[in-house]
Design a protein around this motif. Structure first.
Motif, mmCIF file in Angstrom:
data_model
loop_
_atom_site.group_PDB
_atom_site.id
_atom_site.type_symbol
_atom_site.label_atom_id
_atom_site.label_comp_id
_atom_site.label_asym_id
_atom_site.label_seq_id
_atom_site.Cartn_x
_atom_site.Cartn_y
_atom_site.Cartn_z
ATOM 1 N N VAL A 6 -36.604 1.454 2.285
ATOM 2 C CA VAL A 6 -36.534 0.874 1.964
ATOM 3 C C VAL A 6 -37.078 0.443 0.072
ATOM 4 O O VAL A 6 -36.722 0.937 -1.347
ATOM 5 C CB VAL A 6 -35.027 -0.464 1.508
ATOM 6 N N VAL A 18 -30.837 -8.356 -3.452
ATOM 7 C CA VAL A 18 -30.764 -6.846 -3.922
ATOM 8 C C VAL A 18 -29.541 -6.042 -3.947
ATOM 9 O O VAL A 18 -30.219 -6.833 -2.182
ATOM 10 C CB VAL A 18 -32.476 -6.337 -5.004
ATOM 11 N N ALA A 19 -29.434 -5.656 -4.271
ATOM 12 C CA ALA A 19 -28.459 -4.196 -3.166
ATOM 13 C C ALA A 19 -29.307 -3.201 -3.225
ATOM 14 O O ALA A 19 -30.727 -3.125 -3.851
ATOM 15 C CB ALA A 19 -27.606 -4.006 -3.810
ATOM 16 N N ALA A 20 -29.057 -2.658 -1.897
ATOM 17 C CA ALA A 20 -29.628 -1.734 -1.829
ATOM 18 C C ALA A 20 -28.959 -0.272 -1.418
ATOM 19 O O ALA A 20 -27.847 -0.701 -0.678
ATOM 20 C CB ALA A 20 -31.198 -1.322 -0.631
ATOM 21 N N LEU A 21 -29.334 0.819 -1.369
ATOM 22 C CA LEU A 21 -28.162 1.997 -0.430
ATOM 23 C C LEU A 21 -29.179 2.956 0.676
ATOM 24 O O LEU A 21 -29.602 3.356 0.567
ATOM 25 C CB LEU A 21 -27.956 3.287 -1.593
ATOM 26 N N ARG A 54 -25.274 -10.057 -5.676
ATOM 27 C CA ARG A 54 -25.612 -10.908 -6.311
ATOM 28 C C ARG A 54 -25.531 -12.833 -6.583
ATOM 29 O O ARG A 54 -24.941 -13.357 -7.011
ATOM 30 C CB ARG A 54 -24.664 -10.970 -7.196
ATOM 31 N N SER B 238 -30.322 -3.545 -11.656
ATOM 32 C CA SER B 238 -30.432 -1.871 -11.477
ATOM 33 C C SER B 238 -29.016 -2.370 -10.565
ATOM 34 O O SER B 238 -29.211 -2.545 -9.474
ATOM 35 C CB SER B 238 -31.439 -1.197 -11.008
ATOM 36 N N SER B 239 -28.773 -0.030 -10.198
ATOM 37 C CA SER B 239 -27.162 -1.240 -9.379
ATOM 38 C C SER B 239 -28.316 -0.536 -7.867
ATOM 39 O O SER B 239 -27.307 -1.747 -7.124
ATOM 40 C CB SER B 239 -26.950 0.587 -9.121
ATOM 41 N N PHE B 240 -28.594 -0.138 -7.493
ATOM 42 C CA PHE B 240 -29.423 -0.744 -6.183
ATOM 43 C C PHE B 240 -30.744 0.173 -6.366
ATOM 44 O O PHE B 240 -31.311 0.541 -6.550
ATOM 45 C CB PHE B 240 -29.164 0.897 -4.994
ATOM 46 N N VAL B 241 -31.993 -1.366 -5.427
ATOM 47 C CA VAL B 241 -33.488 -1.120 -5.694
ATOM 48 C C VAL B 241 -34.184 0.298 -5.375
ATOM 49 O O VAL B 241 -35.132 0.764 -6.018
ATOM 50 C CB VAL B 241 -34.097 -2.388 -4.627
ATOM 51 N N ASN B 242 -33.180 1.085 -4.474
ATOM 52 C CA ASN B 242 -34.089 1.861 -4.168
ATOM 53 C C ASN B 242 -33.117 3.993 -4.436
ATOM 54 O O ASN B 242 -33.362 4.438 -4.374
ATOM 55 C CB ASN B 242 -33.549 2.480 -2.724
ATOM 56 N N ALA B 243 -31.850 3.275 -5.659
ATOM 57 C CA ALA B 243 -31.136 4.489 -6.091
ATOM 58 C C ALA B 243 -30.856 4.095 -7.451
ATOM 59 O O ALA B 243 -29.501 3.385 -7.682
ATOM 60 C CB ALA B 243 -29.476 5.316 -5.194
ATOM 61 N N TYR B 246 -28.207 5.317 -9.358
ATOM 62 C CA TYR B 246 -26.643 5.895 -9.011
ATOM 63 C C TYR B 246 -25.830 4.890 -8.991
ATOM 64 O O TYR B 246 -25.785 3.783 -8.478
ATOM 65 C CB TYR B 246 -27.121 5.736 -7.902
#
Lengths: 109, 282
Positions: A6, A18-21, A54, B238-243, B246
């Protein structure tokens, strides 16, 4: 689900989420002060918004043990990061993923 | 927008930002402008445009100073006896960013007709023909309360010093999440005690309170502008740490009265099943 790289551990600030996709799923990643990392759902089941990353990182005592928690920024429910379960309404839970750190890489499965 | 005062040029910039980012726009109850519906990764871009035009994103959230509401005052009103806008702007610039046990609201009215509804605020200032009357401990909310008269016919400097002391005494002694009205109720001696401490300096802490407020005023900086100059803080937007670029795909808006608003859960479901039969906006 296989392990997904990630981000780097040092990109995560301790006591922050943090958010991750990951494969289209929205995940909240939380790094604690001792570098343990947890991954739970970014979707807040109470408000229906994708906001858990958040939230505020904290701790609570559950059955005599201190557990790390993530608190929704919307209506302030606390979730146990080790199980995903809501402390005040245990029938509600966030999704939970396994996390490992491999040479500064945070990997989620 | 201190005092709710805004130049046409700044108003145009706000309108352009709202159009460019598709933001729902509304005048607030605190004489500001709400811009809703920005995504987290858009915030720094929006702040930059506003900061470059000489504005701040606002202190509209947090347990800190909110708004200083004012009427147009003696400058434009035949009844006004003092410049309430000028005083409101001075007070907002002085107390912006001040962290407190709860939110803080102020109002400044240019005459006793009280168009700024100052007595419904934590600190209410009402002009007299000799100076300013200072009221404290008002609020709206669950239990509305009128602020009580603390001092009469103050000159500008004494007014500001008394408000400084009132805020600092409150910040130092109130419980978390306790608003000024409840704090005053539970304060032994109530209003009379406050008059003794803040004006007669019966506890000998006046200079200390003054110095604490001076430190706040001297150390203030615009926290949104600070983020733009700090790569670590900026990375959190940022929206996503890895994107990072996006956007959250679950955000869905529908049109209402010429603007966008968040889709209800039922509307989201309908879009998922039937496709965008509703007018969906980006």
């Amino acid at each position: 689900m296989s392990w997904h790289r990630v981000c780097r551990l040092h990109e995560l600030q301790p006591e922050r989420a943090v958010a991750a996709l990951i494969e289209g799923r929205q995940v909240a990643l939380v790094r604690l002060l001792d570098d343990r990392v947890y991954a739970v759902g970014h979707h807040d089941p109470f408000s229906g918004a994708n906001v858990m990353a958040r939230g505020i990182v904290g701790s609570a005592t559950v059955a005599g043990d201190t557990v790390p928690t993530l608190i929704s920024p919307m209506y302030k429910q606390a979730f146990d990061l080790t199980t995903g379960r809501c402390l005040t309404q245990p029938e509600v839970a966030l999704e939970r993923w396994d996390v490992r750190v491999v040479e500064d890489w945070v990997e989620v499965a | 927008m201190p005092g709710g005062e805004i130049t046409p040029d700044k108003l145009i910039v706000i309108g352009e930002v709202a159009k460019d980012f598709g933001l729902y726009t509304k005048i607030t109850g605190g004489q500001r402008i709400d811009l809703f519906g920005a995504r987290v990764e858009q915030l720094p871009l929006i702040w930059k445009r506003l900061v470059d035009a000489g504005m701040e994103s606002g202190q509209a959230y947090g347990k800190s100073l909110r708004t200083v509401k004012s009427c147009v005052g003696s400058t434009w009103c035949r009844f006004g006896v003092q410049d309430s806008v000028g005083m409101a702007i001075a007070l907002e610039l002085r107390y912006r960013g001040l962290r407190a046990p709860h939110k803080l609201k102020l109002g400044v009215s240019g005459c006793a007709r009280e168009c700024a509804e100052a007595r419904g605020k934590d600190v209410g200032v009402i002009a007299t023909d000799k100076g300013w009357n200072l009221y404290v401990g008002g609020n709206g909310g669950f239990t509305p309360r009128h602020a009580q008269l603390l001092a009469e016919d103050l000159d500008d400097d004494t007014l500001v010093q008394t408000i400084d002391r009132f805020f600092m005494y409150y910040i130092r002694t109130a419980d978390r999440l306790q608003r000024t009205a409840v704090w005053m109720e539970e304060l032994e001696g109530g209003l009379k005690h406050l008059q003794e401490v803040l004006i007669a300096d019966s506890l000998g802490i006046g200079a200390d309170l003054d110095a604490a407020m001076a430190r706040h005023v001297d150390s203030y900086s615009d926290e949104w502008a600070d983020v733009l100059g700090d790569p670590v803080k900026l990375a959190r937007f940022s929206s996503f740490v890895n994107a990072t670029d996006y956007p959250d795909p679950d955000l869905l808006y529908v049109a209402e009265r010429g603007q966008k608003r968040p889709a209800t859960p039922e509307e989201k479901q309908a879009v998922l099943i039937a496709g965008p039969a509703l007018q969906v906006r980006p």
